[in-house]
Motif scaffolding. Structure first.
Motif, mmCIF file in Angstrom:
data_model
loop_
_atom_site.group_PDB
_atom_site.id
_atom_site.type_symbol
_atom_site.label_atom_id
_atom_site.label_comp_id
_atom_site.label_asym_id
_atom_site.label_seq_id
_atom_site.Cartn_x
_atom_site.Cartn_y
_atom_site.Cartn_z
ATOM 1 N N ILE A 111 0.824 -1.205 0.000
ATOM 2 C CA ILE A 111 0.000 0.000 0.000
ATOM 3 C C ILE A 111 0.861 1.259 0.000
ATOM 4 O O ILE A 111 0.539 2.237 -0.668
ATOM 5 N N GLY A 112 1.961 1.277 0.710
ATOM 6 C CA GLY A 112 2.816 2.455 0.772
ATOM 7 C C GLY A 112 3.795 2.529 -0.388
ATOM 8 O O GLY A 112 3.802 1.685 -1.297
ATOM 9 N N ASP A 113 4.642 3.565 -0.365
ATOM 10 C CA ASP A 113 5.667 3.726 -1.383
ATOM 11 C C ASP A 113 6.705 2.607 -1.282
ATOM 12 O O ASP A 113 6.970 2.069 -0.203
ATOM 13 N N VAL A 114 7.324 2.300 -2.421
ATOM 14 C CA VAL A 114 8.376 1.284 -2.484
ATOM 15 C C VAL A 114 9.635 1.944 -3.042
ATOM 16 O O VAL A 114 9.604 2.504 -4.144
ATOM 17 N N SER A 115 10.719 1.894 -2.281
ATOM 18 C CA SER A 115 11.987 2.483 -2.698
ATOM 19 C C SER A 115 13.051 1.395 -2.706
ATOM 20 O O SER A 115 13.258 0.715 -1.689
ATOM 21 N N ILE A 116 13.735 1.226 -3.850
ATOM 22 C CA ILE A 116 14.680 0.116 -4.025
ATOM 23 C C ILE A 116 15.996 0.642 -4.564
ATOM 24 O O ILE A 116 16.016 1.397 -5.540
ATOM 25 N N ASP A 117 17.083 0.257 -3.924
ATOM 26 C CA ASP A 117 18.427 0.471 -4.462
ATOM 27 C C ASP A 117 19.032 -0.908 -4.686
ATOM 28 O O ASP A 117 19.110 -1.720 -3.755
ATOM 29 N N THR A 118 19.445 -1.181 -5.909
ATOM 30 C CA THR A 118 19.886 -2.527 -6.252
ATOM 31 C C THR A 118 21.256 -2.503 -6.911
ATOM 32 O O THR A 118 21.628 -1.523 -7.569
ATOM 33 N N ARG A 119 22.016 -3.588 -6.732
ATOM 34 C CA ARG A 119 23.338 -3.726 -7.330
ATOM 35 C C ARG A 119 23.369 -4.809 -8.399
ATOM 36 O O ARG A 119 24.208 -4.768 -9.294
ATOM 37 N N ARG A 120 22.490 -5.799 -8.298
ATOM 38 C CA ARG A 120 22.481 -6.901 -9.257
ATOM 39 C C ARG A 120 21.195 -7.681 -9.117
ATOM 40 O O ARG A 120 20.610 -7.748 -8.032
ATOM 41 N N GLY A 121 20.744 -8.286 -10.231
ATOM 42 C CA GLY A 121 19.589 -9.163 -10.179
ATOM 43 C C GLY A 121 18.365 -8.564 -10.853
ATOM 44 O O GLY A 121 18.355 -7.417 -11.305
ATOM 45 N N ASP A 122 17.311 -9.379 -10.936
ATOM 46 C CA ASP A 122 16.035 -8.970 -11.523
ATOM 47 C C ASP A 122 15.131 -8.405 -10.428
ATOM 48 O O ASP A 122 15.177 -8.834 -9.279
ATOM 49 N N ALA A 123 14.286 -7.455 -10.818
ATOM 50 C CA ALA A 123 13.334 -6.862 -9.880
ATOM 51 C C ALA A 123 11.929 -6.949 -10.459
ATOM 52 O O ALA A 123 11.716 -6.609 -11.632
ATOM 53 N N LYS A 124 10.979 -7.390 -9.639
ATOM 54 C CA LYS A 124 9.578 -7.493 -10.067
ATOM 55 C C LYS A 124 8.705 -6.870 -8.987
ATOM 56 O O LYS A 124 8.729 -7.306 -7.833
ATOM 57 N N ILE A 125 7.933 -5.841 -9.379
ATOM 58 C CA ILE A 125 7.074 -5.125 -8.443
ATOM 59 C C ILE A 125 5.675 -5.094 -9.041
ATOM 60 O O ILE A 125 5.475 -4.567 -10.149
ATOM 61 N N THR A 126 4.695 -5.635 -8.331
ATOM 62 C CA THR A 126 3.339 -5.738 -8.868
ATOM 63 C C THR A 126 2.307 -5.330 -7.829
ATOM 64 O O THR A 126 2.511 -5.491 -6.618
ATOM 65 N N ASP A 127 1.184 -4.783 -8.329
ATOM 66 C CA ASP A 127 0.003 -4.486 -7.508
ATOM 67 C C ASP A 127 0.336 -3.586 -6.319
ATOM 68 O O ASP A 127 0.040 -3.908 -5.166
ATOM 69 N N THR A 128 0.945 -2.445 -6.604
ATOM 70 C CA THR A 128 1.313 -1.506 -5.547
ATOM 71 C C THR A 128 0.382 -0.294 -5.586
ATOM 72 O O THR A 128 -0.048 0.145 -6.651
ATOM 73 N N LYS A 129 0.125 0.270 -4.407
ATOM 74 C CA LYS A 129 -0.745 1.449 -4.294
ATOM 75 C C LYS A 129 0.056 2.746 -4.226
ATOM 76 O O LYS A 129 -0.485 3.808 -4.513
ATOM 77 N N GLY A 130 1.305 2.679 -3.841
ATOM 78 C CA GLY A 130 2.119 3.884 -3.727
ATOM 79 C C GLY A 130 3.048 4.054 -4.917
ATOM 80 O O GLY A 130 2.948 3.370 -5.930
ATOM 81 N N ASN A 131 3.968 5.017 -4.773
ATOM 82 C CA ASN A 131 4.968 5.249 -5.810
ATOM 83 C C ASN A 131 6.084 4.213 -5.726
ATOM 84 O O ASN A 131 6.428 3.734 -4.647
ATOM 85 N N VAL A 132 6.679 3.905 -6.869
ATOM 86 C CA VAL A 132 7.778 2.942 -6.951
ATOM 87 C C VAL A 132 9.024 3.651 -7.486
ATOM 88 O O VAL A 132 8.966 4.265 -8.565
ATOM 89 N N LYS A 133 10.120 3.576 -6.739
ATOM 90 C CA LYS A 133 11.383 4.180 -7.161
ATOM 91 C C LYS A 133 12.476 3.116 -7.128
ATOM 92 O O LYS A 133 12.658 2.442 -6.123
ATOM 93 N N ILE A 134 13.196 2.989 -8.237
ATOM 94 C CA ILE A 134 14.287 2.017 -8.342
ATOM 95 C C ILE A 134 15.526 2.745 -8.842
ATOM 96 O O ILE A 134 15.472 3.478 -9.829
ATOM 97 N N SER A 135 16.657 2.522 -8.175
ATOM 98 C CA SER A 135 17.915 3.142 -8.586
ATOM 99 C C SER A 135 19.036 2.121 -8.477
ATOM 100 O O SER A 135 18.895 1.078 -7.843
#
Length: 451
Positions: free
Chosen positions: A241-265
């Protein structure tokens, strides 16, 4: 009859093999820090070698000339080879300690022990950090105001008994850290052969942060913001329901059915975002395809080669392998890139495209309502519109041709006889329509009617 020449060098060879073998065995199964021994005590090899040669020389003078105990080429190669082997092991050990992002695997079989610790009561909206080392992390919600931790300890070793001894030293703990709580493994000692898979249950409304050294991460059904920091493996976030903030170095990312903002860096492989009620922002370098589907508040994508803004996406976006495809974007679209082939279909708002070297293909299944600007440095532009469209157009093609299926007295197409330039300008249709600007150098412009 002369006495046979003693094979004194075999004594040294055998002893040095035993010595190096014992060091490597202790390093593998007793947590022996081989790097400390080599870095501080490596001259002992030379001292040991010299002592053995003095002994062999003294013993050989009784039956053979003194020169018989000379250093042989075989001994030199043996010492150099063994030192190289030890150097590789030390290098791997140092790389793991100083560069945790590097994945270096050692042989052996993996043995596992279960992990289960006592739950801890917390506030329903507590701030909770899961600080994992090496291993997978799964975080699930619960209605009870407590943290529960279970999981599995994995130890890679040649021996099950040695793995069991090491695994029995590893556990996990829940500690209060200021006004929050922290879940973390204990007893690993930074040993890269040990990984701890954590299954963590937290209150549904808690503020969650996950930090991982290496391993997959899964978070689901949280009702508050989620932060994932330094992900070094595949990750999945769903039904939050809330915002999702992700910092990643390697790998696949899958984000589904979210109510907040999604940030990936950061950087990594593929990214997939679907059914987001907020916005989707991505800033970094990712080698795999980037996919987005049904993002209500639009997409912002920034990398070294692409700067993209979509105010709304009801269809899908896919970027990767030199291609950018956008289908059904009701809002405004603004993209600046190079070396990308661009395919746009059914943009609903203003369109502005600036591409240096890629082919551009824009198609409208219904008449455009807002202005369209397309610029290309050295590649063709193709624009497809319904016959019922009304628009004002200005098209310039340097060293190329303009081919248009739209004809009217108010449209004027001219071509330069000397330079090969083409120019199209005028109005088409009834009433006032959007302004279309098309410009390319060393390419062609094609304007077609929707079939």
């Amino acid at each position: 009859m002369a006495s046979p020449r003693p094979r004194g060098s075999s004594i040294f060879s055998g002893l040095i093999l035993l010595f190096i073998g014992v060091l490597l065995l202790l390093h593998n199964y007793r947590g022996f820090e081989l790097s400390d021994v080599v870095l501080h005590w490596w001259p002992l090899v030379l001292i040991f070698w010299g002592a053995m040669k003095l002994y062999e020389r003294t013993a050989s003078t009784r039956v053979t000339p003194a020169g018989a105990s000379r250093i042989t080429a075989g001994e030199v190669f043996l010492v150099v080879g063994l030192l190289a082997l030890v150097g590789v092991v030390v290098g791997v050990e140092q790389a793991r300690q100083r560069l945790p992002g590097i994945d270096i695997d050692l042989p052996g079989e993996a043995f596992a022990n279960s992990l289960d610790i006592a739950p801890k009561a917390v506030e329903p909206n507590a701030r909770i950090t899961v600080r994992a080392g090496r291993g997978d992390v799964t975080v699930r919600p619960a209605d009870e105001p407590e943290i529960r931790v279970s999981g599995k300890v994995n130890v890679k070793s040649w021996s099950e008994s040695a793995a069991r001894r090491k695994g029995n030293q590893v556990s996990a703990e829940i500690v209060q850290n200021g006004d929050g709580y922290e879940v973390r493994p204990t007893g690993t000692g930074g040993d890269s052969r040990v990984s701890v898979d954590l299954d963590v249950v937290v209150p549904k409304k808690s503020l969650l942060t996950v930090r991982s050294e290496k391993g997959n991460i899964s978070v689901s059904d949280m009702a508050a913001p989620v932060t994932i920091d330094g992900a070094n493996g595949d990750l999945e976030v769903r039904s939050t329901i809330g915002d999702v903030s992700i910092d990643t170095r390697r790998g696949d990312a899958k984000i589904t059915d979210t109510k907040g903002n999604v940030k990936i860096s950061g950087r990594g492989d593929s990214i997939e975002v679907a059914n987001a009620s907020g916005s989707f922002t991505i800033n970094g370098e990712f080698v795999g395809p980037i996919r987005a589907e049904k993002v209500a508040k639009g997409v912002r994508f920034v990398s070294r080669r692409t700067d993209l803004t979509l105010t709304q996406l009801s269809g899908h976006l896919e970027a990767g392998s030199g291609n950018l495809e956008i289908v059904d974007a009701p809002g405004n679209l603004n993209v600046r890139t190079h070396d990308e082939d661009i395919n746009i279909e059914n943009a609903g708002g203003k369109v502005k495209i600036d591409d240096r070297n890629g082919n551009i293909n824009v198609r409208f299944s219904s008449p455009p309502k807002d202005d369209v600007e397309i610029y290309s440095a050295s590649a063709p532009i193709t624009l497809t519109l319904p016959e019922s469209s009304s628009f004002e157009i200005l098209a310039d093609c340097h060293s190329g041709d303009i081919d248009s299926e739209f004809e009217a007295d108010s449209l004027k197409l001219t071509k330069s006889e000397s330079g090969g330039d083409s120019h199209l300008e005028g109005k088409y249709g009834r009433g006032h329509g959007p302004k279309i600007i098309l410009k390319t150098s060393y390419g062609s412009i094609s304007i077609h009617k929707t079939s």
